[in-house]
Design a protein around this motif. Structure first.
Motif, PDB file in Angstrom:
ATOM      1  N   VAL A 187       0.864  -1.248  -0.119  1.00 46.81           N
ATOM      2  CA  VAL A 187       0.082   0.038   0.111  1.00 46.81           C
ATOM      3  C   VAL A 187       0.917   1.401   0.095  1.00 46.81           C
ATOM      4  N   LEU A 188       1.967   1.314   0.961  1.00 46.64           N
ATOM      5  CA  LEU A 188       2.676   2.511   0.980  1.00 46.64           C
ATOM      6  C   LEU A 188       3.681   2.681  -0.398  1.00 46.64           C
ATOM      7  N   ALA A 189       4.171   1.523  -0.813  1.00 48.02           N
ATOM      8  CA  ALA A 189       4.997   1.714  -1.867  1.00 48.02           C
ATOM      9  C   ALA A 189       4.153   2.188  -3.226  1.00 48.02           C
ATOM     10  N   GLN A 190       2.960   1.674  -3.249  1.00 46.05           N
ATOM     11  CA  GLN A 190       2.223   2.172  -4.488  1.00 46.05           C
ATOM     12  C   GLN A 190       1.689   3.745  -4.226  1.00 46.05           C
ATOM     13  N   GLN A 191       1.270   4.037  -3.303  1.00 47.37           N
ATOM     14  CA  GLN A 191       0.790   5.532  -2.804  1.00 47.37           C
ATOM     15  C   GLN A 191       2.052   6.492  -2.621  1.00 47.37           C
ATOM     16  N   ALA A 192       3.335   6.092  -2.544  1.00 43.74           N
ATOM     17  CA  ALA A 192       4.214   6.914  -2.413  1.00 43.74           C
ATOM     18  C   ALA A 192       5.046   6.952  -3.387  1.00 43.74           C
ATOM     19  N   ASN A 193       4.932   5.769  -4.327  1.00 38.78           N
ATOM     20  CA  ASN A 193       5.761   5.662  -5.592  1.00 38.78           C
ATOM     21  C   ASN A 193       7.399   5.482  -4.947  1.00 38.78           C
ATOM     22  N   ILE A 194       7.378   4.583  -4.253  1.00 32.72           N
ATOM     23  CA  ILE A 194       8.652   3.762  -3.735  1.00 32.72           C
ATOM     24  C   ILE A 194       8.876   2.590  -3.618  1.00 32.72           C
ATOM     25  N   ASP A 195       9.914   2.050  -3.768  1.00 29.90           N
ATOM     26  CA  ASP A 195      10.164   0.461  -3.747  1.00 29.90           C
ATOM     27  C   ASP A 195       9.613  -0.009  -2.266  1.00 29.90           C
ATOM     28  N   MET A 196       9.640  -1.492  -2.373  1.00 26.22           N
ATOM     29  CA  MET A 196       9.379  -2.098  -1.090  1.00 26.22           C
ATOM     30  C   MET A 196      10.131  -2.031   0.056  1.00 26.22           C
ATOM     31  N   ASP A 197      11.709  -1.790  -0.442  1.00 23.12           N
ATOM     32  CA  ASP A 197      12.503  -1.866   0.756  1.00 23.12           C
ATOM     33  C   ASP A 197      12.276  -0.601   1.117  1.00 23.12           C
ATOM     34  N   GLU A 198      12.260   0.557   0.552  1.00 22.13           N
ATOM     35  CA  GLU A 198      12.099   1.996   1.118  1.00 22.13           C
ATOM     36  C   GLU A 198      10.611   1.793   2.240  1.00 22.13           C
ATOM     37  N   ALA A 199       9.466   1.271   1.657  1.00 30.49           N
ATOM     38  CA  ALA A 199       8.435   1.270   2.195  1.00 30.49           C
ATOM     39  C   ALA A 199       8.620   0.500   3.610  1.00 30.49           C
ATOM     40  N   PHE A 200       9.340  -0.529   3.705  1.00 31.17           N
ATOM     41  CA  PHE A 200       9.483  -1.122   4.830  1.00 31.17           C
ATOM     42  C   PHE A 200      10.173  -0.149   5.787  1.00 31.17           C
TER      43      PHE A 200
END
Length: 248
Positions: free
Chosen positions: A194-207
């Motif tokens: 959810v965060l990766a999609q909404q913030a347009n970031i990769d999964m590592d950065e989202a975590f």
């Protein structure tokens, strides 16, 4: 040398703290994987733990690429972590390219992800093995013996913490705790997406941002993830938060 010794002391204190206080198993094991990358000659790390039926499940990884590779290892039922868990002994492969015959599906996938060596260590206390820790290297070669002993010691302390919690609680509670940890992983993965999609970031950065929010607010990682998914936590607030995990 002093800085590394201080980091080691901090890592052991954090892992040992699970013996005397309430703790989040998922966050504990993510911390273990990160300590291994920070302190040892490893590019990334992943960790598998048994569920209430004795089956291995992915519970922590230091990067998204490692997470996917560990899942592939489970899906194909081959790889160093599985061998390590089944035998209860370390598995050392300083040159993955030479292990194609041993793991014909896992090895090409690992090489394609840029890994050239792998070391797997058991989460074991005496004769009981409850999981395995994978250390991946970007270059060929063995991890120094002293570093491997440190990695095994970190894994041993984490294992003692998990088994100590089992001994304290009734078996039904233990099953619920381990199953809850696995359920927590699913919630965290959903929140990362959810965060990766909404913030347009990769999964590592989202975590990293989810963990930063968890530590900043002194809230369990699982609760932060759940609040994000359920909409009670504003995703934009996390997405714009520049804080990173502090591991100095």
């Amino acid at each position: 040398m002093l800085a590394r010794e201080q980091q080691l002391t901090k890592a052991f204190v954090q892992l040992a703290d699970t013996l005397v206080s309430d703790y989040d198993v998922t966050d504990l094991l993510h911390g273990l994987s990160e300590h291994c990358v920070d302190l040892l000659q490893a590019s990334s790390a992943g960790l598998l733990l048994t569920d209430n039926r004795g089956n291995l499940q992915l519970l922590a990884s230091s990067t998204e690429a490692t997470r996917l590779l560990e899942l592939f290892q489970l899906q194909t039922d081959e790889g160093p972590c599985l061998d390590c868990f089944r035998t209860g002994k370390p598995v050392e492969v300083p040159d993955l390219a030479a292990a194609v015959d041993r793991w014909p599906r896992f090895t090409p996938a690992a090489l394609d992800n840029g890994y050239a060596a792998v070391h797997a260590l058991p989460l074991r206390l005496r004769t009981e093995t409850i999981g395995a820790l994978n250390l991946f290297g970007a270059t060929t070669g063995s991890i120094p013996a002293d570093d491997l002993r440190v990695a095994q010691a970190l894994a041993d302390v984490a294992t003692i913490g998990i088994l100590q919690e089992r001994a304290i609680h009734h078996s039904e509670i233990i099953i619920e705790q381990l199953q809850g940890a696995l359920n927590s992983r699913i919630i965290i993965e959903q929140a990362k997406g959810v965060l990766a999609q909404q913030a347009n970031i990769d999964m590592d950065e989202a975590f990293r941002r989810l963990r930063s929010q968890s530590r900043k607010t002194n809230t369990r990682l699982t609760m932060v993830a759940r609040d994000l998914i359920e909409g009670t936590l504003d995703a934009s607030a996390i997405a714009t938060d520049p804080l990173r995990d502090s591991r100095s």
